[in-house]
Design a protein around this motif. Structure first.
Motif, mmCIF file in Angstrom:
data_model
loop_
_atom_site.group_PDB
_atom_site.id
_atom_site.type_symbol
_atom_site.label_atom_id
_atom_site.label_comp_id
_atom_site.label_asym_id
_atom_site.label_seq_id
_atom_site.Cartn_x
_atom_site.Cartn_y
_atom_site.Cartn_z
ATOM 1 N N TYR A 118 0.847 -1.190 0.000
ATOM 2 C CA TYR A 118 0.000 0.000 0.000
ATOM 3 C C TYR A 118 0.886 1.244 0.000
ATOM 4 N N LEU A 119 0.406 2.272 -0.638
ATOM 5 C CA LEU A 119 1.109 3.545 -0.595
ATOM 6 C C LEU A 119 0.996 4.133 0.806
ATOM 7 N N LEU A 166 2.170 -3.718 -5.214
ATOM 8 C CA LEU A 166 1.101 -2.725 -5.121
ATOM 9 C C LEU A 166 -0.053 -3.122 -6.032
ATOM 10 N N GLN A 167 -1.281 -3.129 -5.504
ATOM 11 C CA GLN A 167 -2.441 -3.564 -6.278
ATOM 12 C C GLN A 167 -3.434 -2.446 -6.577
ATOM 13 N N ILE A 168 -3.464 -1.429 -5.719
ATOM 14 C CA ILE A 168 -4.483 -0.387 -5.863
ATOM 15 C C ILE A 168 -3.851 0.993 -5.662
ATOM 16 N N CYS A 188 4.885 -2.052 -12.490
ATOM 17 C CA CYS A 188 4.153 -2.393 -11.262
ATOM 18 C C CYS A 188 3.285 -3.602 -11.609
ATOM 19 N N ASN A 189 3.866 -4.769 -11.470
ATOM 20 C CA ASN A 189 3.318 -5.974 -12.098
ATOM 21 C C ASN A 189 2.017 -6.471 -11.503
ATOM 22 N N GLU A 190 1.704 -6.102 -10.255
ATOM 23 C CA GLU A 190 0.465 -6.549 -9.635
ATOM 24 C C GLU A 190 -0.605 -5.465 -9.596
ATOM 25 N N LEU A 191 -0.284 -4.290 -10.059
ATOM 26 C CA LEU A 191 -1.237 -3.192 -10.012
ATOM 27 C C LEU A 191 -2.428 -3.496 -10.910
#
Length: 1116
Positions: free
Chosen positions: A862-863, A884-886, A901-904
């Motif tokens: 998370y940011l 990072l996803q969201i 950002c491979n999981e964003l």
């Protein structure tokens, strides 16, 4: 450069000092001279008030300045001889048994002769002043306000019609159907050409349209080859002094070929381009490229064919009034029309030139906001100054008024800056050193010379006489407008020279005092300047000098105050330096010298010694330790094996970079470094870099440094070397280093701190208590497991944390002030291999964050929640944040850059987002609530189809750039799978993986242009169809309706595999039939041969027929 009214008091003080000495001076002559200097002060003030419009007054001032320089030289000679005698006396019996000396008598006679001659000259000068009817006037202080400050006021570049002008020119530059490959912005000096070009250069539509955007500031001494060389360097090439135009063109073609580029040439002159030279080799660069020129020279337009000409518009009176008020710090709403009417009159005299209005606004800032004060500016005689060769109505007068409004001490510093070459970046630290070395900085109680110089610099910047460097937010780097430089050179041309060595003959003579030589000649001799014995400044930056030239230089210029050889190709320094007694600044940084002579101890006036990155220098001479006036010793990047015996005599040191700590408390026990205790006596330090702190095994030694008592210390860098601790650190070593750092305890006045390669597991306890800290950098602290509560650093503006690989969670604790990071503007986290989260922020934390960068943090989920609280966060860059996803709920973010950002997967609720750049984020599927999204750029060399989120937001986009595979780009063509997604976007740029252009689509003109160079670059041709010539591959679309009658028959082949299959099918049957026939014929003809011979012949036949088949396929 000397200003008479400022130099006369200093001259009087030097005479008084001689009279107050121990004797041995011609007292009667000195008293007569003292009286004449006092009379000259009042006349000089009147002459300087008239010099703008009276050539005779200027000539009188030049004569007076020459006399003052002669006085300075005479005093310097006297003091030099006295110091030399004293130094030699220490080595002889005369130190203990003083005896009369013939040297003393000769010295007395020489000084008496010099002063007597000066009295004669001053008598003549005073008589000429009387003949000119100069009147003695008192010039004490200024009629000004006491409540203003010299904070730098940011320019408002939105005034006038500049936004519409920018948009119009961007449309021209990005119009693929336009025949105008060159756009020329024409206008006089100070009207805003560069400002307009800069806005075009930085606009996102420009950045999306062109793969490469190059800015070149064009200097007046460039010829057409020099201009081409500058373009190559700006585009990333290395010219290596290459002056051959053909080779330069080849280099530029190699850099730019296959790319769509924009070249911005700022301030081009007529002599720098031959007729149509800009387009002479355009075929090398391809279609779609553009050049943007700014020029004040209208003859440039005639030399550029097919150019779009744009004349910059002047501001309206209302816009000029707003600009004037902004720079005068005047509130428009609370003053009546009286000041406005005077202001309008002033604006007319400024000819509505923005630069002139800004300068006069700064002048008015020093005045009372009354009718009388403003009227004094309006009615000033300075508006009649027109003697400048490059006179510009309105601007020249404004510069004159701005110059004459300066206090005397600041005038000298300002005119000295004309020494800097045109376009050269003026760095605050360097120019401060020059000013101090030349004695131009006034001494003030409880204020260091460096701090005073910094205030001078900021005042010049605030007065708009210096300009921040283009594209740089750092105000410690600036440039000078060439018209201001021309103005200063008008008054200093007989004293200051800057340029090529070959031109110095025209400026040589006893009057010349300061030179900055530039040369590209492989080996430069300096005979031209060796003969000018009066020189005080010689800067030979990055010049290749022969050994003989260096010997002659050091021995021929005895009055030198400044000698800068930074980056020069030299390997040694002459062994005898006694003749450079008056030297204040010696810069040998980036040279290849291997040693310094012990005679450096004779440079007893030396204040600045630069030895940065001298990679061949490993030992320092003991003589440096005797330079008691040394203020700056810069050893950054120089790997010393043996240092000075002691620093205790260098009590005036303000900057010490490269202080290497030794392992023992005494230097004799370990000469590879200094005892940390040596810092105890250096109370004047403002900037300090300490290296190899891990060498200290006894933490009790640290307290002797007394860092906490150094009340002037502003910048501190603490460095360890932990190359041997790549994976783990012993617990005891970590505790010892932590204890060492705890005891260092910097003072609370510290503004900048950098900690490098610290291997303790906890940061020092004092870190969160530095209440005035504005910049903090923590780098390569790979064993620290926790961060202290940095949020309570209430003054912190810039925070960078890199390569702290043990940090897993950063927990923000509540602060005593209530708000965490109240002033933080920029936050940068990089190479944090295990960081997972930064938590604990309250809703009002981090309100001032403007820029956030996050790089190579693969485990961060998370940011930091605090960034969502910012009211001004406009820019965010995230690179290689794999977990990072969201990204959501950033209410004011305008620009977002994402890379790998491979999981964003989702971006949501960024209501003000305008610019989105996505590089290789393959899982990003969902982007919602981005209502103002205008510019999108996608770079993904594996993507096979456009993401769904683009289809949902395409209708609002102004520009869309895609860099991807030929397979993906084929889907975007008319009548193909993704055409309906992009057809509603205002402007689309499609590039292949090597950034070469594929097609451009413009919705407004219904133009779909396929780049004609694809086939030429080794890629398959994009379009082929009956009746459409290759050079006209442009598909017109009638608004939003596709003309299928022209397009339906076209088949786009973009993959080599398709071509290969078709060719094989075409020729394979023919190949088999031909091979069968030949084999049968050969069997019949060779029936009497052995089986081995038959097999060999048949094998050869099969080989050659196969080669024939492959050749046919290749041709197809």
């Amino acid at each position: 450069m000397m200003i008479a009214t400022a130099a006369l008091p200093a001259a009087s003080r030097s005479v008084a000092a001689l009279l107050a000495g121990e004797g041995g001076v011609p007292a009667d002559e000195l008293r007569r001279l003292e009286r004449k200097l006092a009379k000259a002060r009042g006349l000089a003030a009147d002459a300087e008030a008239k010099e703008g419009r009276d050539a005779r007054a200027r000539a009188w001032l030049r004569e007076l300045r020459d006399a003052l320089y002669e006085l300075g030289d005479a005093v310097d000679d006297y003091r030099s001889a006295a110091a030399r005698r004293q130094l030699e006396g220490r080595r002889s019996l005369r130190h203990w048994f003083p005896l009369p000396s013939s040297i003393d008598r000769n010295q007395y006679k020489t000084l008496k002769t010099s002063i007597s001659n000066l009295n004669t000259k001053m008598k003549d000068i005073l008589k000429k002043g009387s003949d000119l009817e100069l009147e003695a006037i008192n010039q004490e202080g200024q009629n000004g306000r006491s409540d203003f400050s010299w904070e730098v006021i940011c320019d408002d570049d939105t005034l006038g019609d500049i936004e519409n002008e920018k948009n119009e020119l961007i449309d021209v530059l990005t119009d693929r159907k336009s025949a105008n490959k060159v756009v020329t912005i024409v206008g006089g000096s100070g009207i805003g050409k560069t400002t307009l070009a800069q806005k075009i250069h930085e606009d996102h539509r420009t950045r999306n349209a062109f793969s490469i955007v190059v800015w070149v500031s064009v200097f007046s001494d460039f010829n057409d080859t020099g201009l081409l060389s500058a373009i190559v360097r700006a585009a990333g090439g290395n010219t290596k002094g290459e002056e051959n135009r053909v080779q330069l063109e080849v280099m530029l073609a190699a850099i730019l070929k296959g790319k769509r580029f924009l070249l911005v040439l700022d301030d081009v002159r007529s002599h720098q381009i031959s007729d149509n030279s800009l387009g002479a080799h355009w075929h090398l660069y391809g279609h779609g490229n553009r050049i943007l020129i700014t020029t004040r020279d209208e003859t440039v337009v005639t030399k550029v064919k097919d150019a779009h000409i744009h004349q910059v518009k002047k501001l309206s009176f209302q816009d000029c009034w707003s600009l004037l008020c902004r720079n005068a710090c005047l509130d428009e709403s609370i003053h009546d029309n009286t000041l406005r009417n005077i202001g309008i009159s002033i604006i007319q005299k400024c000819n509505k030139l923005p630069m002139a209005v800004k300068i006069i606004g700064a002048v008015l800032r020093t005045k009372e906001q009354t009718q009388e004060a403003w009227q004094s500016v309006q009615e000033s005689k300075g508006w009649f100054f027109k003697d400048l060769r490059d006179y510009v109505h309105g601007l020249t007068e404004a510069i004159f008024l701005g110059y004459h409004d300066l206090p005397l001490h600041l005038k000298q510093c300002f005119i000295y800056l004309s020494l800097f070459p045109e376009g050269f970046v003026i760095r605050q630290q360097f120019v401060s050193q020059l000013w101090i070395s030349e004695g131009l900085i006034e001494e003030r109680d409880n204020c260091s010379l460096e701090k005073t110089a910094e205030e001078y610099y900021r005042e010049l910047l605030s007065r708009k006489l210096l300009q921040p460097e283009i594209g740089n937010d750092d105000t410690t780097r600036c440039t000078m407008h060439d018209h201001i430089r021309s103005f200063l050179q008008f008054f200093a041309k007989d004293k200051i020279f800057s340029g090529e060595l070959k031109s110095i003959d025209e400026n040589s003579g006893e009057a010349l005092r300061h030179v900055w030589i530039r040369s590209n000649i492989p080996t430069t001799t300096v005979e031209e300047i060796e003969t000018v014995a009066s020189l005080k400044t010689v800067i030979l930056y990055k010049i290749m000098l022969g050994n003989r030239s260096l010997d002659e230089l050091f021995h021929g210029l005895k009055y030198l105050h400044v000698l800068d050889l930074g980056g020069a190709e030299i390997k040694y320094i002459p062994r005898k330096l006694e003749s450079l007694y008056h030297l204040r600044l010696l810069n040998l940084s980036l040279t290849r010298i291997t040693e310094l002579p012990e005679s450096i101890e004779y440079l007893t006036n030396l204040q600045f010694l630069g030895l940065r990155y001298c990679n061949w220098l490993h030992n320092l001479p003991n003589g440096i330790g005797k330079l008691k006036y040394l203020r700056n010793l810069d050893l950054r990047g120089t790997n010393l094996h043996q240092v000075l015996p002691s620093l205790v005599n260098l009590k005036q040191l303000a900057t010490l970079n490269g202080f290497v700590v030794n392992r023992k408390s005494k230097h004799e026990d370990d000469p590879t470094g200094w005892p940390l205790e040596d810092l105890k006596s250096l109370d004047a330090l403002r900037s300090l870099q300490i290296l190899r702190l891990e060498r200290i095994s006894d933490s009790s030694r640290v307290q002797e440094t007394r860092l906490e008592t150094k009340s002037h210390l502003k910048e501190l860098e603490l460095c360890c070397s932990n190359d041997d601790r790549q994976s783990e650190v012993l617990e005891e070593d970590a505790r010892t280093l932590k204890d060492v750092f705890d005891r260092l305890s910097p003072p609370h006045c510290l503004k900048s701190l950098k900690i490098v390669s610290y291997y303790g597991k906890l940061f020092p306890d004092w870190l969160p208590n530095l209440s005035n800290l504005q910049r903090l950098v923590l780098t390569d602290c790979k064993f620290c497991e926790h961060l202290p509560n940095l949020g309570q650093l209430t003054a912190l503006k810039f925070l960078t944390i890199t390569s702290c690989s043990k940090l897993v969670t950063i927990k923000q604790e509540r602060t005593s002030t209530g708000q965490a990071f109240p002033k933080l503007e920029q936050l940068h986290l990089r190479d944090m291999a295990n960081l997972q989260s930064w938590i604990g922020f309250a809703p009002d934390d981090m309100p001032s964050l403007v820029k956030f960068r996050l790089e190579n943090c693969p485990k961060l989920h998370y940011l930091p929640s605090g960034i969502k609280n910012s009211k001004v966060l406009t820019s965010m860059q995230l690179r290689h944040v794999d977990s990072l996803q969201i990204i959501d709920d950033l209410p004011v973010l305008k620009e977002l850059v994402l890379q790998a950002c491979n999981e964003l997967g989702r971006i949501s609720n960024l209501p003000l987002l305008e610019v989105l750049i996505v590089l290789g984020c393959s899982q990003l599927k969902n982007i919602t609530k981005v209502h103002l999204l205008s510019h999108v750029r996608i770079v993904d060399r594996e993507l096979r189809e456009l993401p769904d989120w683009l289809a949902a937001n395409a209708f609002m986009l102004q520009t869309f750039t895609i860099v991807g595979t030929a397979e993906l780009l084929q889907r975007l063509l008319p009548n193909h799978e993704d055409w309906e997604i992009i057809r509603h976007i205002s402007k689309v740029y499609a590039n292949l993986p090597d950034e070469s252009p594929f097609f451009t689509y413009t919705k407004s003109s219904a133009d779909f242009h396929v780049d004609q160079r694809i086939g030429e670059q080794g890629n398959p041709p994009v379009l082929s169809g009956a009746g459409i010539p290759h050079e006209a591959l442009s598909i017109s679309l009638d608004n939003s309706v596709v003309r299928t009658s022209r397009i339906g028959a076209l088949r786009v082949q973009v993959r080599r595999m398709l071509t290969l299959k078709r060719a094989i099918r075409r020729y394979l049957v023919l190949y088999l039939i031909m091979t069968l026939i030949v084999m049968q014929v050969l069997s019949y003809l060779l029936q009497n041969r052995t089986n081995r011979d038959i097999w060999l012949v048949q094998t050869l036949v099969i080989f050659f027929t196969t080669v024939l088949l492959l050749l046919l396929v290749f041709i197809e």
